[in-house]
Every structure is written in C-alpha cells, then in structure tokens.
Enzyme design. Sequence first.
Site, PDB file in Angstrom:
ATOM      1  N   LYS A  76       0.859  -1.180   0.000  1.00 38.50           N
ATOM      2  CA  LYS A  76       0.000   0.000   0.000  1.00 38.50           C
ATOM      3  C   LYS A  76       0.898   1.233   0.000  1.00 38.50           C
ATOM      4  O   LYS A  76       1.928   1.251   0.693  1.00 38.50           O
ATOM      5  CB  LYS A  76      -0.904  -0.038   1.234  1.00 38.50           C
ATOM      6  CG  LYS A  76      -1.922   1.097   1.321  1.00 38.50           C
ATOM      7  CD  LYS A  76      -2.842   0.934   2.539  1.00 38.50           C
ATOM      8  CE  LYS A  76      -3.880   2.041   2.628  1.00 38.50           C
ATOM      9  NZ  LYS A  76      -4.808   1.853   3.777  1.00 38.50           N
ATOM     10  N   SER A 151      -9.876   2.066   2.896  1.00 43.27           N
ATOM     11  CA  SER A 151      -8.966   2.817   2.063  1.00 43.27           C
ATOM     12  C   SER A 151      -7.956   1.944   1.319  1.00 43.27           C
ATOM     13  O   SER A 151      -7.309   2.419   0.397  1.00 43.27           O
ATOM     14  CB  SER A 151      -8.182   3.825   2.922  1.00 43.27           C
ATOM     15  OG  SER A 151      -7.363   3.145   3.865  1.00 43.27           O
ATOM     16  N   SER A 175     -10.229  -0.386   7.042  1.00 39.84           N
ATOM     17  CA  SER A 175      -9.636  -0.285   5.704  1.00 39.84           C
ATOM     18  C   SER A 175      -8.939  -1.522   5.163  1.00 39.84           C
ATOM     19  O   SER A 175      -8.557  -1.537   3.997  1.00 39.84           O
ATOM     20  CB  SER A 175      -8.644   0.875   5.657  1.00 39.84           C
ATOM     21  OG  SER A 175      -9.340   2.079   5.524  1.00 39.84           O
TER      22      SER A 175
END
Length: 486
Positions: A76, A151, A175
């Site tokens: 990420k 997210s 998330s």
Amino acid sequence: MHQLTIAEVIRGLRDRQFSSVEITRHLLDRIQQLDGNYNSFITVTDQLAMAQAAAADARLAQGGAPALCGVPIAHKDIFCTSGVRTSCGSRMLDNFVPPYDATVVEKFNAASAVTLGKTNMDEFAMGSSNETSYYGPVKNPWNTDCVPGGSSGGSAAAVAALLVPGATATDTGGSIRQPAALTNTTGLKPTYGRVSRWGMIAFASSLDQAGPIARSAEDVAYLLTVMAGHDEKDSTSLNRPVQDYTLNLNDPIAGLRIGVPKEYFGEGLNADTAARIEDALKEFERLGAELVEVSLPHTELAVPAYYVIAPAEASANLSRFDGVRYGYRCEDPQDLRDLYMRSRGEGFGDEVQRRILVGTYALSAGYYDAYYNKAQQVRRLIKQDFVQAFEKVDVIMGPTSPSPAFALGAKKADPVAMYLEDIYTIATNLAGLPGMSLPCGLVNSMPVGLQIIGNYLDEARMLNVAHQFQQVTDWHRQHANLASAV
Ligand code: GLN
C-alpha cells in the site's frame, strides 16, 4: 501462474516449476496490460522487482531461503519505500521519495519477497471507497462500475484481479476488512501494536494498524508471519514473542464458541448479506462450533466516537505537511501565512480538509472535554463490551460490511453515509482488537465478507478458524470475471 496462491507460489518456486524472475515478469506484464481497468497501482516498480527476483532466485538456489523468498507482493502506498515515491494517495506527497524503508517493507525485503509496486488508496487512508485518491478511484474487479472499498482498495483490487497474490494494507477503522469483503479477498487487521507502524504514514496513531490482504487465510498467515513483531523504533509496538502463523491452521475447531452479537444484525444490514452470514455460521456449526448470542451494547456509539478521535489525531499528524518540510509547496507564496494556507489548501483533498477541520475543532480549548475526552470515555465502554463478551466466547462473528460493493459515486456526496460503511469494523479498532474478513458468498454476483473478531493477540486462532472454513467452502477461490490479457 497468476491464479496461484502464495502457498502455491512458494511450492512452485521450490519445486523449480518456475523461477521468481518468470512469475515476476508474468505479473508485471499483467499489471501493464490490465491495470488500466482497475487503477489499483499508483507506482509499478518494474526494475526493482526484476532485480529483487533475480536475487531471490540466487538465494533459492543456495537452499535454506525464507518462505517468502521470490514471492511477488505489493505495498500500500502508505508504507515508506526507500528510493520509491510514497504518495499516500495525496497530491501533498506526489513528489515524496523517502530515504528509508518502513519496518514492514524492510522485513519483506529481508525475506527476499519481490515488490511489484505501490497500491492505490484513499488519500491519507481516509475513506471507504477509494474515491478520495489523488490518482483517481480504484474500480472493483467484480464490477468496474462499483467501488472496491477503502482505504486499502488498491491492495484488495490488485489481489482480486490476480495481479499479485498478496499485498500489505492498513486499517484504522476498517480499511483492510471492508475492501477485502467487497472484493472477495481475505484480510486481517492484527491486534493494535502487533505490527510496527514505523515508516507507515500516520493517520490516527491510536488506531492505525498494518496487516495483509491475500486470497486465503493460509496466505494471510504467511504474510503476517513476516510482518508481525516488536520494533524498538515504534514505541507502541508490542514486545511479545512472534509466532509462525502457518503452524496452527489445521487444528480442529470442534467446541469453538462463536459469539454472535445481536447488534450486528439489526437495521441497516442488507437482508441478502445477512442470509450469507447466517449460512456461514451454519457451516461453522457443522464443523463442531457452538453459536452463542452475545451483546455489544455500545455498538451504535462506535462511529460517532471514531469520527471525533480519528480526525483529532489526524489533524495533529497532518500538521507536519506545511509546505516547508515535506511534499507539495504552492507557487509564488506572498508570505508565510499564504505559503501554509495555499500549500495545504492545494495539497490536500476535500475529505482530508474536512477531517482536519473537525479534528482541530474537537481539540480546541473549551471543546476538548466535551468531544475528545467524551469520545475516549465511550471508547472505554466499547472495549469493555468486548472484554465481557470474550469471557463467554473464543471469537466473535458477524458481517464485515452492511452491504456488497456500491456504485462509484453513490456515496461520494454524503460523508455520513460513507462513514456508516464501517459500522461493524470500527469498534474493533477502538478496542485495539484483531479482526479479519473472509469471503462467504455472493449477493447479485457481488462478494460478501464474514468478519471474525478475535481476542487480543489471538491472530493464530482466527487464522485457524478461517482456514478451516476455507477447507470446506470455495468462496475464496471464486474470481471476478476479469478482463483478459492480450
Ligand atoms: N473508512 C474509515 C475512514 O474513512 C476507515 C479508514 C481506515 O481504516 N483507514 O476513516
């Protein structure tokens, strides 16, 4: 090769069915050909990946290499990567190239895993749909008109689109779990402090926690084994022994006591989603588990408490982005005040600015006791609910998300509707408990996630429970109807 799980890649590399260079090249080609449909990567690190793969092949040839050696993964874009742009999904950090690796990245590098690139995400991890990214929304591989969740939507979509077998992610209020649920992947948010936050760009420091997303509980166990552990550079990281999370996956689960919180099945839960969760619970009964009704009476206070605490911490953490020290700086500032105002106004997107405003207000003199302190008191009550429930049960189960993936744009104009996406995941972060999501069925051809909440540091048991479910079901093996590579 792209269909293989991490466990299968590990075996394939060791049996010399293919090399790390071969599978890395194959996945990089797929990303290049297909990711235009999903936008799951912000940066693809072709050259780095090929060099790491060649080094991994050499290490494999010597024997005794770590399990993840040569396995392609993605990070990420919230994890700092030395020499590789780390944007956190924001214009503010569009030009930020860290001079160091986050501890999580360092651990994967030490294990000779191969980094294919950095995945897309909501700006500063604020969002539940991946629509707040400066780099554009991520599309759900199951239906590209729908969101993948957020997210960590880029990590989840990349895994679901078979572009990479596993990826790192972070979870402040849901998330990891919510995007895993919406994309038919398996994701785990560990106990707060289990994984180092050093080099992971901070959103809300008392809630943020890193974890993996992959295509099975077994694969998640492989990734967590690399990620977990004490780090003296992170004062909130737990100093507890690390374990190999792959070792207990096959333990029998007969006699397991599963708490089913009645508050997680009330108004707001999509009826078809509820039916898939009930089916999963019945499957667990067939495996010998016992269902026990529990109550988490403060559940409805979790979202309001979170939306005081998280923005308050975010407003403090994001004050460092001032146009002077890091990242974006506006053109031709007139004076210092203009430099601050325009750098932050132009560098941050709407949702981030909204959170900074709310958080600064909640922390201001005269309001601190009424909002921040009150929210922390509520947080304590939420934690106590779980402590009491875990006196009677081993794990808690319910839905991860109130409904399957929604259409892109559907909730963009309504922040409160978006915030309610995390109604079943946020309490876990407030309490610091581990939570995971795994595939348990489809509604109108879109995936549904079952959430498992565990007791503190009980990740091994959660993975065992999830793995046993995945031995008797094949939801996790179902793939989206993907665009095909040329
Ligand atoms: N959706 C929640 C938020 O917007 C949680 C995000 C997260 O876990 N990073 O804050």
